[in-house]
Motif scaffolding. Structure first.
Motif, PDB file in Angstrom:
ATOM      1  N   VAL A 201       6.573  -7.729   5.046  1.00  0.00           N
ATOM      2  CA  VAL A 201       5.382  -7.702   5.794  1.00  0.00           C
ATOM      3  C   VAL A 201       4.387  -8.368   4.239  1.00  0.00           C
ATOM      4  O   VAL A 201       3.251  -9.151   4.289  1.00  0.00           O
ATOM      5  CB  VAL A 201       4.402  -6.794   5.852  1.00  0.00           C
ATOM      6  CG1 VAL A 201       4.083  -6.691   6.711  1.00  0.00           C
ATOM      7  CG2 VAL A 201       5.912  -6.506   8.059  1.00  0.00           C
ATOM      8  N   HIS A 202       4.368  -7.541   3.152  1.00  0.00           N
ATOM      9  CA  HIS A 202       2.980  -7.134   2.307  1.00  0.00           C
ATOM     10  C   HIS A 202       3.336  -8.778   1.676  1.00  0.00           C
ATOM     11  O   HIS A 202       2.325  -9.077   1.088  1.00  0.00           O
ATOM     12  CB  HIS A 202       2.660  -6.199   1.440  1.00  0.00           C
ATOM     13  CG  HIS A 202       2.455  -4.940   2.203  1.00  0.00           C
ATOM     14  ND1 HIS A 202       3.239  -3.338   1.946  1.00  0.00           N
ATOM     15  CD2 HIS A 202       1.425  -4.819   3.656  1.00  0.00           C
ATOM     16  CE1 HIS A 202       2.047  -2.782   2.883  1.00  0.00           C
ATOM     17  NE2 HIS A 202       1.884  -3.409   3.741  1.00  0.00           N
ATOM     18  N   HIS A 203       4.536  -9.277   1.213  1.00  0.00           N
ATOM     19  CA  HIS A 203       5.123 -10.437   0.740  1.00  0.00           C
ATOM     20  C   HIS A 203       4.660 -11.559   1.509  1.00  0.00           C
ATOM     21  O   HIS A 203       3.962 -12.304   1.049  1.00  0.00           O
ATOM     22  CB  HIS A 203       6.069 -10.199   0.009  1.00  0.00           C
ATOM     23  CG  HIS A 203       6.644  -9.635  -1.175  1.00  0.00           C
ATOM     24  ND1 HIS A 203       6.170  -9.627  -2.104  1.00  0.00           N
ATOM     25  CD2 HIS A 203       7.323  -8.881  -1.520  1.00  0.00           C
ATOM     26  CE1 HIS A 203       6.579  -9.698  -3.552  1.00  0.00           C
ATOM     27  NE2 HIS A 203       7.104  -8.264  -3.017  1.00  0.00           N
ATOM     28  N   HIS A 204       4.938 -11.602   2.751  1.00  0.00           N
ATOM     29  CA  HIS A 204       4.405 -12.505   3.942  1.00  0.00           C
ATOM     30  C   HIS A 204       3.448 -12.645   3.440  1.00  0.00           C
ATOM     31  O   HIS A 204       2.442 -13.856   3.683  1.00  0.00           O
ATOM     32  CB  HIS A 204       5.396 -12.079   5.024  1.00  0.00           C
ATOM     33  CG  HIS A 204       4.603 -12.932   5.859  1.00  0.00           C
ATOM     34  ND1 HIS A 204       5.215 -14.197   6.068  1.00  0.00           N
ATOM     35  CD2 HIS A 204       4.185 -13.121   6.900  1.00  0.00           C
ATOM     36  CE1 HIS A 204       5.037 -15.004   6.888  1.00  0.00           C
ATOM     37  NE2 HIS A 204       4.214 -14.071   7.964  1.00  0.00           N
ATOM     38  N   GLU A 205       2.831 -11.237   4.105  1.00  0.00           N
ATOM     39  CA  GLU A 205       0.706 -11.588   4.214  1.00  0.00           C
ATOM     40  C   GLU A 205       0.264 -11.822   2.934  1.00  0.00           C
ATOM     41  O   GLU A 205      -0.693 -13.209   2.634  1.00  0.00           O
ATOM     42  CB  GLU A 205       0.425 -10.189   4.270  1.00  0.00           C
ATOM     43  CG  GLU A 205       1.439  -9.516   5.348  1.00  0.00           C
ATOM     44  CD  GLU A 205       0.073  -8.543   5.575  1.00  0.00           C
ATOM     45  OE1 GLU A 205      -0.131  -7.395   4.355  1.00  0.00           O
ATOM     46  OE2 GLU A 205       0.142  -7.615   6.888  1.00  0.00           O
ATOM     47  N   ARG A 206       0.758 -12.111   2.055  1.00  0.00           N
ATOM     48  CA  ARG A 206       0.223 -12.416   0.022  1.00  0.00           C
ATOM     49  C   ARG A 206       0.712 -14.046   0.616  1.00  0.00           C
ATOM     50  O   ARG A 206       0.081 -14.634  -0.116  1.00  0.00           O
ATOM     51  CB  ARG A 206       0.978 -11.462  -1.057  1.00  0.00           C
ATOM     52  CG  ARG A 206       0.537 -12.280  -2.564  1.00  0.00           C
ATOM     53  CD  ARG A 206       1.285 -11.190  -2.985  1.00  0.00           C
ATOM     54  NE  ARG A 206       0.933 -11.666  -4.786  1.00  0.00           N
ATOM     55  CZ  ARG A 206       0.466 -10.838  -5.145  1.00  0.00           C
ATOM     56  NH1 ARG A 206      -0.670  -9.968  -4.533  1.00  0.00           N
ATOM     57  NH2 ARG A 206       0.044 -11.573  -6.614  1.00  0.00           N
ATOM     58  N   SER A 207       1.940 -14.810   0.919  1.00  0.00           N
ATOM     59  CA  SER A 207       1.802 -15.543   0.594  1.00  0.00           C
ATOM     60  C   SER A 207       1.231 -16.224   2.081  1.00  0.00           C
ATOM     61  O   SER A 207       0.799 -17.950   1.446  1.00  0.00           O
ATOM     62  CB  SER A 207       3.579 -15.828   1.035  1.00  0.00           C
ATOM     63  OG  SER A 207       3.502 -15.158   2.419  1.00  0.00           O
ATOM     64  N   ARG A 208       0.696 -15.844   2.634  1.00  0.00           N
ATOM     65  CA  ARG A 208      -0.025 -16.117   4.615  1.00  0.00           C
ATOM     66  C   ARG A 208      -1.493 -16.861   3.059  1.00  0.00           C
ATOM     67  O   ARG A 208      -2.389 -17.528   3.263  1.00  0.00           O
ATOM     68  CB  ARG A 208      -0.090 -15.807   4.901  1.00  0.00           C
ATOM     69  CG  ARG A 208       1.504 -15.849   6.000  1.00  0.00           C
ATOM     70  CD  ARG A 208       0.805 -15.244   7.233  1.00  0.00           C
ATOM     71  NE  ARG A 208       0.750 -15.505   7.442  1.00  0.00           N
ATOM     72  CZ  ARG A 208      -0.292 -16.293   9.257  1.00  0.00           C
ATOM     73  NH1 ARG A 208       1.750 -17.157   9.461  1.00  0.00           N
ATOM     74  NH2 ARG A 208      -1.099 -16.805   9.403  1.00  0.00           N
ATOM     75  N   SER A 209      -1.815 -15.597   2.392  1.00  0.00           N
ATOM     76  CA  SER A 209      -3.568 -15.802   2.310  1.00  0.00           C
ATOM     77  C   SER A 209      -3.113 -16.824   0.433  1.00  0.00           C
ATOM     78  O   SER A 209      -4.367 -17.365   0.322  1.00  0.00           O
ATOM     79  CB  SER A 209      -3.259 -14.176   0.725  1.00  0.00           C
ATOM     80  OG  SER A 209      -3.896 -13.689   3.038  1.00  0.00           O
TER      81      SER A 209
END
Length: 338
Positions: free
Chosen positions: A275-283
């Motif tokens: 989840v956090h890697h996905h949020e980081r990639s979207r940011s």
């Protein structure tokens, strides 16, 4: 789907009811969870080691920054574990072994050994103890810790269910201490200051923190904390983390309940990391224009689950039923009169 369990002494067959006879035994107990097996690592020779190199891609970016991981792991230093069974003695269980170059695992008796603490440069002691012992001050070494300038921390749990909830707190205590020891030196040492916008992290002339994790035997709760730390900070799979720990401290014996708990914690870490890697990639999208990042369409398999939940009966659902064909028939009851 819950696998069919092998009948045990507690299982029984129901008596004849309403003219129907069960064809299989019934069980009075709930189904057991699957066993978590820790196989022996496959080694070609006795000198081969388990190797692990910490990388930022294998951890939860919300738990540590890139700089913090470099400080704790000393610039992603490779860690090695060779099989200690070849030179293990019974007395070895009474001392602590270095699982990592800064993390030790041992029994509570070693936390009272003043000379051992000094010789190994221990800067923090973390006790994983039964919460019932906290009130009577068992495994409490504050006096010795104050005399030696060692930080004393405790993780008090009543059972394994509380232990899994305490893992993040215990891991945070270790990481915070390692970062604190480093940053206290940075304030007084010009060699550790930021240069050209980057943090200088030397590997030689710096005093690192050394943490001792212990419980009564050094083989149960404290071993679980160490395995959880390897999974969280080094991104190791649960099985490899258990093998790594066992290679370092041969007497560690993780029971079935603790192994199942560590497997559950691994699933939690994987979910958080994803989840956090996905949020980081979207940011921080890789494309120059963030507007170019679009959500991919659902695949064919995703629509089948939705159609089934909505009670759909179209032809696409029929294709999913192909996997049920040619299965052996199972009749749960029979008529004894026939």
């Amino acid at each position: 789907m819950i696998p069919r369990m092998i009948p045990t002494a507690m299982e029984f067959s129901l008596p004849l009811r309403h003219g129907a006879l069960p064809t299989s035994p019934y069980s009075a107990r709930p189904p057991s969870p699957p066993s978590v097996i820790i196989p022996a690592p496959i080694m070609t020779n006795t000198t081969e080691c388990i190797k692990v190199v910490p990388t930022y891609e294998n951890i939860d970016p919300a738990s540590l920054s890139v700089e913090d991981l470099e400080i704790i792991t000393q610039n992603h230093k490779q860690q090695l574990a060779s099989d200690s069974a070849y030179n293990w003695t019974y007395e070895s269980r009474r001392v602590a072994q270095p699982i990592l170059d800064f993390l030790y695992l041992g029994p509570s008796s070693i936390a009272r050994d003043r000379q051992w603490l000094v010789d190994n440069g221990i800067t923090m002691m973390l006790a994983a103890r039964d919460s019932r012992h906290a009130g009577v001050r068992l495994m409490a070494n504050e006096k010795l810790a104050r005399e030696l300038g060692i930080q004393a921390e405790y993780v008090d749990v009543a059972n394994y269910n509380e232990l899994i909830r305490a893992f993040p707190s215990a891991i945070r205590k270790i990481n915070d201490h390692m970062l604190k020891v480093f940053r206290e030196q940075r304030l007084t040492n010009t060699a550790l200051q930021v240069r050209h916008g980057e943090m200088a992290i030397p590997t030689g002339k710096i005093r690192r923190g050394n943490v001792l994790v212990y419980c009564e035997t050094g083989n149960d709760r404290s071993a679980g904390v160490v395995v959880a730390y390897l999974m969280s900070v080094f991104g190791m799979p649960m099985v490899k983390a258990c093998q790594f720990t066992h290679f370092k401290r041969f007497c560690v014996g993780l029971g079935e309940e603790l192994r199942f708990l560590l497997k559950s914690y691994e699933d939690i870490l994987i979910a958080q990391r994803t989840v956090h890697h996905h949020e980081r990639s979207r940011s921080f999208p890789t494309n120059l224009n963030s507007a170019q990042v679009t959500k991919s369409k659902r695949g064919y398999g995703d629509t089948l689950d939705d159609d089934e939940e909505m009670g759909g009966t179209d032809e696409t659902m029929v294709q999913d039923y192909e996997r049920f064909r040619n299965r052996p028939a199972f009749v749960p009851f029979i008529d004894p009169q026939q």
